[in-house]
Design a protein around this motif. Structure first.
Motif, mmCIF file in Angstrom:
data_model
loop_
_atom_site.group_PDB
_atom_site.id
_atom_site.type_symbol
_atom_site.label_atom_id
_atom_site.label_comp_id
_atom_site.label_asym_id
_atom_site.label_seq_id
_atom_site.Cartn_x
_atom_site.Cartn_y
_atom_site.Cartn_z
ATOM 1 N N UNK A 164 0.811 -1.217 0.000
ATOM 2 C CA UNK A 164 0.000 0.000 0.000
ATOM 3 C C UNK A 164 0.849 1.274 0.000
ATOM 4 N N UNK A 165 0.332 2.269 -0.679
ATOM 5 C CA UNK A 165 0.948 3.595 -0.727
ATOM 6 C C UNK A 165 -0.046 4.622 -0.190
ATOM 7 N N UNK A 166 0.442 5.493 0.707
ATOM 8 C CA UNK A 166 -0.405 6.543 1.279
ATOM 9 C C UNK A 166 0.220 7.910 1.034
ATOM 10 N N UNK A 167 -0.602 8.896 0.684
ATOM 11 C CA UNK A 167 -0.190 10.297 0.618
ATOM 12 C C UNK A 167 -0.749 10.990 1.857
ATOM 13 N N UNK A 168 0.124 11.711 2.564
ATOM 14 C CA UNK A 168 -0.228 12.302 3.853
ATOM 15 C C UNK A 168 0.196 13.766 3.840
ATOM 16 N N UNK A 169 -0.709 14.688 4.170
ATOM 17 C CA UNK A 169 -0.402 16.119 4.054
ATOM 18 C C UNK A 169 0.197 16.749 5.311
ATOM 19 N N UNK B 250 -4.552 11.791 2.490
ATOM 20 C CA UNK B 250 -5.359 12.315 1.378
ATOM 21 C C UNK B 250 -5.429 11.328 0.216
ATOM 22 N N UNK B 251 -4.785 10.179 0.380
ATOM 23 C CA UNK B 251 -4.861 9.164 -0.668
ATOM 24 C C UNK B 251 -4.322 7.835 -0.177
ATOM 25 N N UNK B 252 -4.925 6.739 -0.589
ATOM 26 C CA UNK B 252 -4.487 5.393 -0.226
ATOM 27 C C UNK B 252 -4.689 4.475 -1.418
ATOM 28 N N UNK C 176 -0.999 -3.582 -7.318
ATOM 29 C CA UNK C 176 -2.065 -3.971 -8.245
ATOM 30 C C UNK C 176 -2.503 -2.789 -9.111
ATOM 31 N N UNK C 177 -2.469 -1.615 -8.527
ATOM 32 C CA UNK C 177 -2.957 -0.397 -9.177
ATOM 33 C C UNK C 177 -1.757 0.518 -9.444
ATOM 34 N N UNK C 178 -0.943 0.148 -10.447
ATOM 35 C CA UNK C 178 0.313 0.864 -10.696
ATOM 36 C C UNK C 178 0.110 2.325 -11.069
ATOM 37 N N UNK C 179 -1.015 2.655 -11.672
ATOM 38 C CA UNK C 179 -1.275 4.040 -12.083
ATOM 39 C C UNK C 179 -2.025 4.835 -11.020
ATOM 40 N N UNK C 180 -2.250 4.210 -9.865
ATOM 41 C CA UNK C 180 -2.898 4.866 -8.715
ATOM 42 C C UNK C 180 -4.234 5.508 -9.106
ATOM 43 N N UNK C 181 -5.102 4.703 -9.665
ATOM 44 C CA UNK C 181 -6.395 5.215 -10.116
ATOM 45 C C UNK C 181 -7.508 5.020 -9.087
#
Length: 621
Positions: free
Chosen positions: A563-568, A573-575, A580-585
């Motif tokens: 898993x990849x998470x974006x944190x502000x 703000x994103x997980x 599996x989802x290489x393009x982060x869609x």
């Protein structure tokens, strides 16, 4: 009063003209970098206007005063002429800083700051670099000249009705309007009535994860960083006791066996992002990876060369808008590989073929505790200046090999290559020898791969070769991605990381665990069986932990497992399930709350620990 309002109207007309030109620059910025952004939203456009108004207001605060202040002196032709010329000059200079990021953003992934614009750490190279960049990006000066001409022709001038003496009441009214209009401009500059003036970090509230650079403008980023050393804030998410149960950077290595006393050579390859290898450009490196312990999911901890050195050598990631080397924490005490290995009897040295002082590497090497630094000034060998950066990789790698013969074992060395850096110059004798590839950088990537091949051919003949562990990685990815998956906030940090141990034929294989530059230091110490206790924000390669953390454009990027998470800095703000989802869609933020809670807890602790230790200068036990 009519003349007074004509002067006020004139300022706002000019202000509006500049605002329009900022929109032109934003459109151009997007066109040059469209592959780096998701679909632009109306909210992002509104955010852009917000930041533009702030930058333009700050830049023109003095001009507002000269237009709004009461007095008939404003209507003299000489006064108006000087006002017009200075308004044009000052605004044009700031306006054109946007042009830097039309191309430079591809390399850095963020808007340029004052330190970037003034080429901090690259003073020796800047003269040749300017001519090189102007030659390569020749279309930018042409667009800039055209924009400058249109700007000058479009600037409105003052229409004087007739000059009459003002009564006391009129003067008082004018002072009232003066205060009102100056207040409006100041409010624009401040960004509104909120508690704190508009900041760079506020850009993340106007769009998706990677749109803050679109929302920002380069003048705003410059203004907010002039004369400032970055200072971190210490969040108080957890008590110290709880903090250490979630993430504790103190690592103790207690090996069962005796120290191996093997030499260590770290090779940092300029711009050798994951997208540039195993595509036919790097046949030697490809073959070497098959004999190494290679981490398929390798990541850089920054987007600049200057970020890679403290990450790789001291296990300190780049979690600020400034690189550690140029920040206010640059002289913090660190206990990284040079000092630890020196304490264990190693001779330590750093090699970089560029001008001495380039990227402030020599300064950091002093802080880090290297015995010796070898740059362009120390190079001995055939004439090999590339015309821009320093010594071509082929000759500097051979110089590196010859110096290693002089070192008493065990030794620890690091070399940072330079030839695959823009403008990607290779020696004249090799023109046409290497495949051009699909992007500008790839011919020089192939040349450095060849230089690496020649280095290993020379190294194999030396007595120290089989007693040496080689670590290979890249400083960061390159500016142009070859596939969509390398344009995401995960893909643009993928770099090769490999450990090659020619003295142990059983050492090797492919690992699919997440590995980052800051993991290299604890992994080396583990491999060497060195007993030590240290601060590291990474983990040894054998660890059960599987995290990666990096920072870009005011966002913390955190990977754990799949898993990849974006944190502000305050909230996620994103997980995404990035494997599996290489393009982060598909954003899983609201559908996978268990993973979200677990990852938010860790990244908060990680940030708190990192910030607190840098602020308190506690990177050494």
């Amino acid at each position: 009063m009519q003349n007074y309002f004509q002067s006020v109207k004139l300022f706002f007309k000019r202000f509006t003209l500049v605002l329009f030109l900022y929109q032109v620059c934003r459109i151009l910025f997007y066109l040059f970098n469209s592959s780096n952004f998701n679909a632009i939203t109306f909210k992002s456009i509104i955010g852009g206007l917000h930041f533009d108004l702030s930058a333009i207001a700050y830049i023109n605060l003095l001009f507002a005063l000269f237009h709004f202040i009461p007095g008939n002196f404003k209507y003299k032709p000489s006064y108006q002429k000087v006002l017009k010329v200075t308004f044009y000059t000052v605004n044009l200079i700031f306006l054109l800083t946007n042009f830097v990021d039309f191309e430079y953003y591809k390399f850095t992934g963020r808007r340029s700051t004052f330190g970037m614009i003034t080429a901090s750490g690259m003073e020796n190279e800047i003269k040749t670099l300017i001519f090189s960049f102007l030659s390569e990006f020749w279309y930018l000066p042409i667009i800039a000249i055209l924009l400058s001409f249109l700007f000058w022709k479009s600037i409105p001038t003052l229409k004087i009705i007739s000059i009459q003496n003002n009564t006391k009441i009129q003067i008082l009214k004018q002072f009232g309007f003066f205060l009102l209009f100056m207040g409006v401009i100041f409010l624009f500059g401040r960004g509104g009535f909120q508690k704190k003036p508009l900041r760079i970090v506020d850009s993340v509230s106007y769009g998706s994860i990677n749109q803050s650079a679109f929302v920002l403008n380069t003048p705003f980023s410059i203004l907010k960083t002039i004369g400032k050393k970055e200072t971190l804030e210490a969040p108080n998410f957890y008590s110290e006791k709880e903090l250490n149960t979630i993430f504790n950077p103190v690592l103790e290595i207690n090996p069962k066996g005796e120290p191996t006393k093997k030499n260590v050579a770290i090779i940092i390859l300029e711009s050798f992002g994951r997208e540039n290898i195993q595509r036919g450009q790097t046949p030697f490196l490809d073959s070497l990876l098959t004999k190494s312990l290679f981490f398929e999911n390798g990541f850089a901890n920054g987007k600049l060369s200057i970020d890679a050195v403290p990450s790789t050598l001291s296990s300190i990631p780049s979690l600020m808008n400034h690189s550690l080397i140029t920040s206010s924490y640059a002289i913090n005490n660190v206990y990284g590989l040079p000092k630890i290995l020196k304490d264990n009897g190693y001779n330590t040295s750093f090699f970089h073929g560029a001008f001495n002082g380039s990227q402030n590497f020599d300064q950091y090497c002093n802080v880090a505790g290297f015995d010796n630094y070898f740059g362009k000034d120390e190079y001995v060998g055939p004439e090999s200046f590339d015309g821009t950066w320093g010594v071509f990789d082929e000759d500097f790698f051979q110089f590196y090999c010859s110096k290693m013969n002089e070192f008493k074992e065990p030794f620890f060395t690091t070399i940072f290559s330079i030839s695959s850096h823009n403008p990607y110059t290779i020696p004249e004798k090799y023109k046409g020898k290497f495949p051009k590839g699909t992007t500008k950088i790839q011919e020089s990537i192939a040349y450095t791969d060849y230089a690496l091949k020649l280095f290993f051919e020379s190294a194999k003949k030396q007595d120290w070769y089989k007693n040496t562990i080689f670590v290979l990685t890249a400083d960061h990815t390159s500016s142009e991605a070859t596939e969509k998956k390398f344009e995401t906030n995960v893909g643009k940090f993928r770099v090769p990381i490999a450990f090659f141990n020619p003295g142990d034929k059983n050492f090797g294989g492919i690992s699919y665990r997440n590995m980052q530059q800051i993991d290299i230091m604890p992994s080396i110490l583990d491999l060497l069986n060195i007993k030590t206790k240290m601060i590291t924000f990474g983990k040894p390669y054998k660890s059960e932990k599987d995290f990666v953390v990096y920072y870009l454009d005011n966002i913390y990027h955190y990977i754990d497992g799949d898993y990849y998470m974006a944190f502000d800095g305050k909230k996620a703000i994103g997980l995404y399930h990035f494997k599996k989802d290489e393009l982060l869609k598909t954003n899983l933020l609201n559908s996978n709350k268990e993973i979200r809670t677990k990852m938010e807890r860790f990244i908060k602790a990680y940030i708190q620990s990192f910030n607190t230790r840098l602020i308190d200068n506690k990177l050494v036990l």
